[in-house]
Design a protein around this motif. Structure first.
Motif, PDB file in Angstrom:
ATOM      1  N   VAL A   1       0.852  -1.189   0.000  1.00 47.23           N
ATOM      2  CA  VAL A   1       0.000   0.000   0.000  1.00 47.23           C
ATOM      3  C   VAL A   1       0.888   1.239   0.000  1.00 47.23           C
ATOM      4  N   VAL A   2       0.633   2.165  -0.913  1.00 48.22           N
ATOM      5  CA  VAL A   2       1.375   3.421  -0.935  1.00 48.22           C
ATOM      6  C   VAL A   2       0.451   4.546  -0.496  1.00 48.22           C
ATOM      7  N   GLY A   3       1.037   5.561   0.118  1.00 45.46           N
ATOM      8  CA  GLY A   3       0.271   6.687   0.626  1.00 45.46           C
ATOM      9  C   GLY A   3       0.267   7.851  -0.341  1.00 45.46           C
ATOM     10  N   GLY A   4       0.024   9.030   0.192  1.00 38.65           N
ATOM     11  CA  GLY A   4      -0.014  10.247  -0.614  1.00 38.65           C
ATOM     12  C   GLY A   4      -1.384  10.863  -0.712  1.00 38.65           C
ATOM     13  N   GLU A   5      -2.289  10.512   0.210  1.00 39.63           N
ATOM     14  CA  GLU A   5      -3.643  11.053   0.148  1.00 39.63           C
ATOM     15  C   GLU A   5      -3.638  12.579   0.134  1.00 39.63           C
ATOM     16  N   ASP A   6      -2.874  13.194   1.031  1.00 41.36           N
ATOM     17  CA  ASP A   6      -2.847  14.657   1.100  1.00 41.36           C
ATOM     18  C   ASP A   6      -2.215  15.271  -0.145  1.00 41.36           C
ATOM     19  N   LYS A   7      -1.287  14.556  -0.741  1.00 42.32           N
ATOM     20  CA  LYS A   7      -0.580  15.051  -1.923  1.00 42.32           C
ATOM     21  C   LYS A   7      -1.453  15.050  -3.166  1.00 42.32           C
ATOM     22  N   TYR A   8      -2.379  14.065  -3.256  1.00 44.43           N
ATOM     23  CA  TYR A   8      -3.144  13.874  -4.483  1.00 44.43           C
ATOM     24  C   TYR A   8      -4.635  14.175  -4.346  1.00 44.43           C
TER      25      TYR A   8
END
Length: 333
Positions: A276-283
């Motif tokens: 699982v990769v993150g980045g919710e706030d980034k995208y």
């Protein structure tokens, strides 16, 4: 239209056993400039009458300048795929998951001349620390135009019902049901073609992208295996998607788009069953048709700078044959 960048409309030539389509590549930027490509005998047509048959695909950026056979429906195990809950396969062939949050929007691809968002739907059963999510809609910005495609809500799945809904520049459009039924924008910069009678389409942005889409439900078997705890009044109809891009810039961003950067190193941990990769706030974007995420690159008036383009056409990337099958990059699992 099915074909790579710089291709003309197909013409028909005679073959001993069947009528085989051919096409000449006229774009000077194409590595196959002035080459005439012929469909293989196994798939002589770009638009077969049988929805389950493979179609001929002309790729004017192919290193071998050959047409190939391929399925028109999404291949959830192929590069550029976004399926299930949701599982992505990047340009490097690596599988990863990005869960996001239910009822929010995230940038899948963001480049100077193309931006693609996804709306996630889902649920969080008691005891879970995150939402189960699926892609319910796509929002696409290109030039000054906008387009959206979504799966409509269904309590229970019925095969005879079409669950696709479309809009172009904010207005709902109708694509008549029926295999090969087509809608084209007034500017001819977007084509929607049904590749089955219902619930499957191919969206083409000439010289920019092709997007294969299926609408599917979360089945009772899926629910049993994964313990989603799907309610009786919603089958969570969602999209299976596969993207093919032409000439993305080296700075392309997005959950999936960043994997097309030439120096991208995938954060997904090798050997993990469900990385699982993150980045919710980034995208995260504010709406389905907004390009306001922290990493968004889209510029409505932007023209793709060819000096920024990738040297590889990732539509031809094949990581199925091992580490050397990537045609210039290393394929990793």
């Amino acid at each position: 239209m099915v074909g790579g960048r710089g291709a003309q409309l197909p013409e028909t030539t005679a073959a001993p056993a069947a009528k085989v389509q051919s096409q000449t590549c006229f774009s000077r930027s194409s590595r196959c400039f002035l080459k005439k490509l012929h469909c293989p005998a196994q798939c002589p047509s770009t638009k077969p009458s049988d929805p389950k048959a493979k179609a001929c695909y002309f790729d004017c950026n192919s290193p071998t300048c050959e047409a190939v056979c391929r399925n028109r429906i999404p291949n959830c195990n192929g590069n550029g795929a976004a399926c299930y809950d949701p599982r992505f396969i990047g340009a490097d062939g690596i599988v990863f998951y990005f869960h996001g949050k239910s009822n929010e929007h995230f940038s899948l691809v963001s480049d100077i001349n193309l931006h693609i968002n996804a709306r996630f739907i889902g649920l969080r059963p008691a005891g879970r620390t995150r939402d189960y999510t699926w892609i319910q809609a796509l929002g696409i910005l290109f030039g000054s135009q906008t387009f959206s495609l979504e799966a409509t809500r269904a309590a229970t799945w019925e095969d005879e019902v079409d669950y696709l809904k479309f809009s172009y520049n904010g207005k709902e459009i109708v694509v008549p049901e029926g295999h090969l039924s087509t809608w084209q924008s007034p500017e001819s910069d977007l084509t929607i073609e049904r590749i089955a009678v219902k619930n499957s389409v191919l969206v083409t942005l000439p010289e920019i992208a092709e997007i294969s889409v299926n609408v599917v439900p979360v089945t009772k078997e899926d629910d049993r295996i994964h313990n989603y705890q799907i309610p009786s009044n919603d089958c969570f109809a969602h999209l299976e998607v596969q993207f093919r891009f032409y000439g993305l810039s080296a700075k392309v961003e997005g959950v999936l788009g960043r994997t097309y950067q030439p120096d991208f190193v995938n954060p997904a941990k090798p050997g993990v069953a469900m990385p699982v990769v993150g980045g919710e706030d980034k995208y995260r974007t504010s709406t389905l048709l907004s390009a306001d995420c922290r990493s968004c690159m889209f510029s409505p008036a932007g023209a793709l700078d060819q000096t920024e383009s990738l040297l590889m056409d990732f539509t031809t990337l094949d990581c199925t044959g091992g580490a050397s099958s990537g045609r210039g990059i290393v394929c990793r699992r």
